[in-house]
Design an enzyme around this catalytic site. Structure first.
Site, mmCIF file in Angstrom:
data_model
loop_
_atom_site.group_PDB
_atom_site.id
_atom_site.type_symbol
_atom_site.label_atom_id
_atom_site.label_comp_id
_atom_site.label_asym_id
_atom_site.label_seq_id
_atom_site.Cartn_x
_atom_site.Cartn_y
_atom_site.Cartn_z
ATOM 1 N N HIS A 46 0.824 -1.149 -0.038
ATOM 2 C CA HIS A 46 -0.079 -0.250 0.076
ATOM 3 C C HIS A 46 0.955 1.290 0.101
ATOM 4 C CE1 HIS A 46 -3.903 -1.933 1.707
ATOM 5 N NE2 HIS A 46 -3.209 -2.741 1.045
ATOM 6 N N GLU A 48 0.961 3.708 1.889
ATOM 7 C CA GLU A 48 1.217 4.245 3.214
ATOM 8 C C GLU A 48 2.328 3.339 3.630
ATOM 9 O OE1 GLU A 48 -3.440 4.250 3.726
ATOM 10 O OE2 GLU A 48 -1.743 3.537 2.286
ATOM 11 N N CYS A 77 -6.430 1.929 5.738
ATOM 12 C CA CYS A 77 -7.098 0.582 6.181
ATOM 13 C C CYS A 77 -6.307 0.191 7.592
ATOM 14 C CB CYS A 77 -6.469 -0.610 5.102
ATOM 15 S SG CYS A 77 -4.893 -0.948 5.294
ATOM 16 N N CYS A 80 -2.557 -0.083 7.652
ATOM 17 C CA CYS A 80 -1.738 0.921 7.429
ATOM 18 C C CYS A 80 -1.709 1.760 8.527
ATOM 19 C CB CYS A 80 -2.230 1.598 6.082
ATOM 20 S SG CYS A 80 -1.684 0.730 4.626
#
Length: 166
Positions: A46, A48, A77, A80
């Site tokens: 992801h 992040e 999410c 993260c």
């Protein structure tokens, strides 16, 4: 947030879901990340995570120094958000809200699970961040619809009908 949006657009150019993130220390962007799940075929790739990992490498520690902020184009999410808390991000700013209610951002930020709380502000440049995602998914749906129609049409072009096995 502008740097996070530019990172999201970098991912978009590579066919990724356009989510971007940056870690800021002082007034300087020290790391950038964009979604790379398709490229890396990793569930954890992801935006992040990419930005936080790069910042940790830059500082030579899994704990970021006090004053680090994370800017991300979509509400994080739980994975993260956990990484942001674990790395001791002081402030998190996100653009678009997760529309499916799966983020738990506020609950995790306030839970003090790691003896650290991260201040969270949502809706920063929300319209621009949302437009990136909406445009991406609309184009993806159109592409899938066209591919489905092409498959359907190519199956109907046989003059004698479908082949059968005797």
């Amino acid at each position: 947030m502008g740097a996070a949006i530019r990172a999201a657009k970098s991912g978009l150019r590579r066919g990724e879901v356009p989510i971007g993130a940056v870690v800021v220390y002082g007034d300087e962007v020290i790391s950038r990340g964009y979604n790379r799940r398709a490229e890396k075929q990793l569930a954890s790739a992801h935006a992040e995570m990419m930005a936080i990992d790069a910042a940790c490498r830059k500082f030579g520690s899994w704990r970021l120094p006090e004053g680090c902020e994370l800017y991300v184009t979509l509400e994080p999410c739980p994975m993260c958000m956990g990484a942001a808390l674990n790395a001791r991000v002081d402030k998190l700013y996100f653009g678009a809200y997760e529309q499916k209610g799966r983020s738990m951002t506020a609950a995790l930020a306030e839970a003090n699970l790691l003896n650290h709380k991260t201040e969270v502000t949502g809706g920063v440049s929300e319209r621009e961040c949302s437009a990136l995602l909406t445009g991406f998914f609309a184009a993806l749906r159109e592409k899938q619809k066209a591919e489905k129609a092409e498959r359907k049409n190519s199956g109907n072009n046989c003059a004698d009908g479908p082949e059968t096995l005797d």
